[in-house]
Design a protein around this motif. Sequence first.
Motif, PDB file in Angstrom:
ATOM      1  N   TYR A  65       0.838  -1.080   0.085  1.00 24.69           N
ATOM      2  CA  TYR A  65       0.004   0.054  -0.240  1.00 24.69           C
ATOM      3  C   TYR A  65       0.821   1.371   0.086  1.00 24.69           C
ATOM      4  O   TYR A  65       1.936   1.317   0.723  1.00 24.69           O
ATOM      5  CB  TYR A  65      -0.891   0.053   1.271  1.00 24.69           C
ATOM      6  N   VAL A  66       0.638   2.180  -0.774  1.00 27.13           N
ATOM      7  CA  VAL A  66       1.430   3.313  -0.949  1.00 27.13           C
ATOM      8  C   VAL A  66       0.419   4.608  -0.545  1.00 27.13           C
ATOM      9  O   VAL A  66      -0.498   4.813  -1.546  1.00 27.13           O
ATOM     10  CB  VAL A  66       2.075   3.505  -2.166  1.00 27.13           C
ATOM     11  N   GLY A  67       0.670   5.335   0.293  1.00 31.99           N
ATOM     12  CA  GLY A  67      -0.270   6.453   0.635  1.00 31.99           C
ATOM     13  C   GLY A  67       0.340   7.939   0.618  1.00 31.99           C
ATOM     14  O   GLY A  67       1.513   8.056   0.356  1.00 31.99           O
ATOM     15  N   ASN A  68      -0.348   8.760   0.586  1.00 28.48           N
ATOM     16  CA  ASN A  68      -0.099  10.277   0.594  1.00 28.48           C
ATOM     17  C   ASN A  68       0.583  10.545  -0.663  1.00 28.48           C
ATOM     18  O   ASN A  68       1.567  11.278  -0.539  1.00 28.48           O
ATOM     19  CB  ASN A  68       0.664  10.702   1.854  1.00 28.48           C
ATOM     20  N   LEU A  69       0.142   9.932  -1.766  1.00 22.40           N
ATOM     21  CA  LEU A  69       0.980  10.258  -3.035  1.00 22.40           C
ATOM     22  C   LEU A  69       0.393  11.381  -3.677  1.00 22.40           C
ATOM     23  O   LEU A  69      -0.788  11.705  -3.394  1.00 22.40           O
ATOM     24  CB  LEU A  69       0.609   9.103  -4.200  1.00 22.40           C
ATOM     25  N   PRO A  70       1.188  12.325  -4.606  1.00 21.61           N
ATOM     26  CA  PRO A  70       0.508  13.213  -5.187  1.00 21.61           C
ATOM     27  C   PRO A  70      -0.415  12.971  -6.019  1.00 21.61           C
ATOM     28  O   PRO A  70      -0.495  11.887  -6.715  1.00 21.61           O
ATOM     29  CB  PRO A  70       1.768  13.907  -5.882  1.00 21.61           C
ATOM     30  N   TYR A  71      -1.432  13.929  -6.090  1.00 18.66           N
ATOM     31  CA  TYR A  71      -2.530  13.663  -6.744  1.00 18.66           C
ATOM     32  C   TYR A  71      -2.445  13.727  -8.365  1.00 18.66           C
ATOM     33  O   TYR A  71      -3.124  13.089  -9.172  1.00 18.66           O
ATOM     34  CB  TYR A  71      -3.822  14.766  -6.522  1.00 18.66           C
ATOM     35  N   ARG A  72      -1.330  14.394  -8.687  1.00 23.02           N
ATOM     36  CA  ARG A  72      -0.701  14.449 -10.419  1.00 23.02           C
ATOM     37  C   ARG A  72       0.009  13.258 -10.678  1.00 23.02           C
ATOM     38  O   ARG A  72       0.418  13.250 -11.672  1.00 23.02           O
ATOM     39  CB  ARG A  72      -0.271  15.768 -10.592  1.00 23.02           C
ATOM     40  N   VAL A  73       0.525  12.404  -9.695  1.00 22.52           N
ATOM     41  CA  VAL A  73       1.437  11.440 -10.160  1.00 22.52           C
ATOM     42  C   VAL A  73       0.866  10.123 -10.983  1.00 22.52           C
ATOM     43  O   VAL A  73      -0.418   9.953 -11.209  1.00 22.52           O
ATOM     44  CB  VAL A  73       2.268  10.846  -8.788  1.00 22.52           C
ATOM     45  N   HIS A  74       1.614   9.827 -11.773  1.00 27.51           N
ATOM     46  CA  HIS A  74       1.373   8.744 -12.850  1.00 27.51           C
ATOM     47  C   HIS A  74       1.633   7.321 -12.587  1.00 27.51           C
ATOM     48  O   HIS A  74       2.770   7.237 -11.790  1.00 27.51           O
ATOM     49  CB  HIS A  74       1.610   9.162 -14.343  1.00 27.51           C
ATOM     50  N   GLU A  75       1.207   6.234 -12.967  1.00 26.48           N
ATOM     51  CA  GLU A  75       1.762   4.984 -12.610  1.00 26.48           C
ATOM     52  C   GLU A  75       3.121   4.782 -13.140  1.00 26.48           C
ATOM     53  O   GLU A  75       3.869   4.161 -12.290  1.00 26.48           O
ATOM     54  CB  GLU A  75       0.849   3.748 -13.625  1.00 26.48           C
ATOM     55  N   GLY A  76       3.713   5.499 -14.216  1.00 33.12           N
ATOM     56  CA  GLY A  76       4.908   5.318 -14.558  1.00 33.12           C
ATOM     57  C   GLY A  76       5.932   5.745 -13.428  1.00 33.12           C
ATOM     58  O   GLY A  76       7.000   5.213 -13.634  1.00 33.12           O
ATOM     59  N   ALA A 118      12.026  -2.098  -0.608  1.00 36.14           N
ATOM     60  CA  ALA A 118      11.324  -0.792  -0.604  1.00 36.14           C
ATOM     61  C   ALA A 118      10.454  -0.165   0.605  1.00 36.14           C
ATOM     62  O   ALA A 118      10.136   1.075   0.716  1.00 36.14           O
ATOM     63  CB  ALA A 118      10.261  -1.088  -2.155  1.00 36.14           C
ATOM     64  N   LEU A 119       9.872  -1.246   1.212  1.00 35.97           N
ATOM     65  CA  LEU A 119       9.119  -0.921   2.081  1.00 35.97           C
ATOM     66  C   LEU A 119      10.014  -0.258   3.404  1.00 35.97           C
ATOM     67  O   LEU A 119       9.641   0.895   3.981  1.00 35.97           O
ATOM     68  CB  LEU A 119       8.609  -2.221   2.833  1.00 35.97           C
ATOM     69  N   ALA A 120      11.277  -0.688   3.570  1.00 36.06           N
ATOM     70  CA  ALA A 120      12.103  -0.182   4.628  1.00 36.06           C
ATOM     71  C   ALA A 120      12.694   1.048   4.102  1.00 36.06           C
ATOM     72  O   ALA A 120      12.878   2.099   4.843  1.00 36.06           O
ATOM     73  CB  ALA A 120      13.290  -1.265   4.714  1.00 36.06           C
ATOM     74  N   LYS A 121      13.111   1.322   2.787  1.00 39.85           N
ATOM     75  CA  LYS A 121      13.500   2.463   2.141  1.00 39.85           C
ATOM     76  C   LYS A 121      12.625   3.493   1.998  1.00 39.85           C
ATOM     77  O   LYS A 121      13.040   4.811   1.912  1.00 39.85           O
ATOM     78  CB  LYS A 121      14.659   2.264   1.201  1.00 39.85           C
ATOM     79  N   LEU A 122      11.346   3.159   1.274  1.00 38.01           N
ATOM     80  CA  LEU A 122      10.674   4.390   0.653  1.00 38.01           C
ATOM     81  C   LEU A 122       9.494   4.839   1.621  1.00 38.01           C
ATOM     82  O   LEU A 122       8.665   5.651   1.598  1.00 38.01           O
ATOM     83  CB  LEU A 122       9.895   3.830  -0.394  1.00 38.01           C
ATOM     84  N   ASN A 123       9.281   4.038   2.979  1.00 39.73           N
ATOM     85  CA  ASN A 123       8.363   4.587   4.012  1.00 39.73           C
ATOM     86  C   ASN A 123       8.860   5.753   4.640  1.00 39.73           C
ATOM     87  O   ASN A 123      10.006   5.919   4.781  1.00 39.73           O
ATOM     88  CB  ASN A 123       8.053   3.358   5.331  1.00 39.73           C
ATOM     89  N   ASP A 124       8.057   6.871   4.651  1.00 41.42           N
ATOM     90  CA  ASP A 124       8.386   8.426   4.915  1.00 41.42           C
ATOM     91  C   ASP A 124       9.705   8.819   4.164  1.00 41.42           C
ATOM     92  O   ASP A 124      10.356   9.615   4.435  1.00 41.42           O
ATOM     93  CB  ASP A 124       8.859   8.315   6.369  1.00 41.42           C
ATOM     94  N   PHE A 125       9.366   8.396   2.986  1.00 46.54           N
ATOM     95  CA  PHE A 125      10.218   8.904   1.827  1.00 46.54           C
ATOM     96  C   PHE A 125       9.796  10.207   1.085  1.00 46.54           C
ATOM     97  O   PHE A 125       8.582  10.363   0.839  1.00 46.54           O
ATOM     98  CB  PHE A 125      10.657   7.788   0.771  1.00 46.54           C
ATOM     99  N   ASN A 126      10.391  11.546   0.843  1.00 51.03           N
ATOM    100  CA  ASN A 126       9.965  12.442   0.259  1.00 51.03           C
ATOM    101  C   ASN A 126       9.681  12.334  -1.363  1.00 51.03           C
ATOM    102  O   ASN A 126      10.750  12.240  -1.949  1.00 51.03           O
ATOM    103  CB  ASN A 126      10.900  13.623   0.801  1.00 51.03           C
ATOM    104  N   PHE A 127       8.525  12.160  -1.758  1.00 53.50           N
ATOM    105  CA  PHE A 127       8.438  12.096  -3.293  1.00 53.50           C
ATOM    106  C   PHE A 127       7.501  12.988  -3.857  1.00 53.50           C
ATOM    107  O   PHE A 127       6.442  13.173  -3.486  1.00 53.50           O
ATOM    108  CB  PHE A 127       7.746  10.529  -3.523  1.00 53.50           C
ATOM    109  N   GLN A 128       8.139  13.718  -4.656  1.00 51.91           N
ATOM    110  CA  GLN A 128       7.444  14.722  -5.611  1.00 51.91           C
ATOM    111  C   GLN A 128       6.952  15.703  -4.272  1.00 51.91           C
ATOM    112  O   GLN A 128       5.871  16.067  -4.352  1.00 51.91           O
ATOM    113  CB  GLN A 128       6.304  14.298  -6.480  1.00 51.91           C
TER     114      GLN A 128
END
Length: 148
Positions: A65-76, A118-128
């Motif tokens: 599950y990936v939450g708090n994604l930017p609304y403009r983000v695309h699958e790619g 990915a779970l360990a590295k990307l949780n609380d990661f600043n993405f866009q």
Amino acid sequence: MQKSFLVVVIAAFIGAFGIHQFAPAFSASIAFFAGAILAALLFVFLSGSPSKESTPYQGPMMTLYVGNLPYRVHEGEVKELFEQYGAVNSIRLVRDRKTGRRKGFGFVEMAEPGAKEALAKLNDFNFQERTIKVREAKTQDTADPENS
């Protein structure tokens, strides 16, 4: 696939031009037809070898599950982020049924070893400019036992 098609079209025109220049006895239509045949052979040759992307991962999979994604983000863009850690099988960004807008969360199905990293590295990661939350996705029967 799109790049291969573009190469084939360019090869067809170059082949037709070359055939017409070196064998002026052929009409332009015959030269183009011969160029198209040569280009088709080139296309088969280019697409015949399996690439890294065309062979799906066959090992154990895990859904995140990936939450708090930017609304403009695309699958790619999400796939590109998670592919740094392993083979990604699918990306599903959830949309509102009425408006069709993205809701800011989604699911990534990927190879289990890469998913754990990915779970360990990307949780609380600043993405866009958003801090994303990554968790192991719960199945529907464990997510809400009241609705069983």
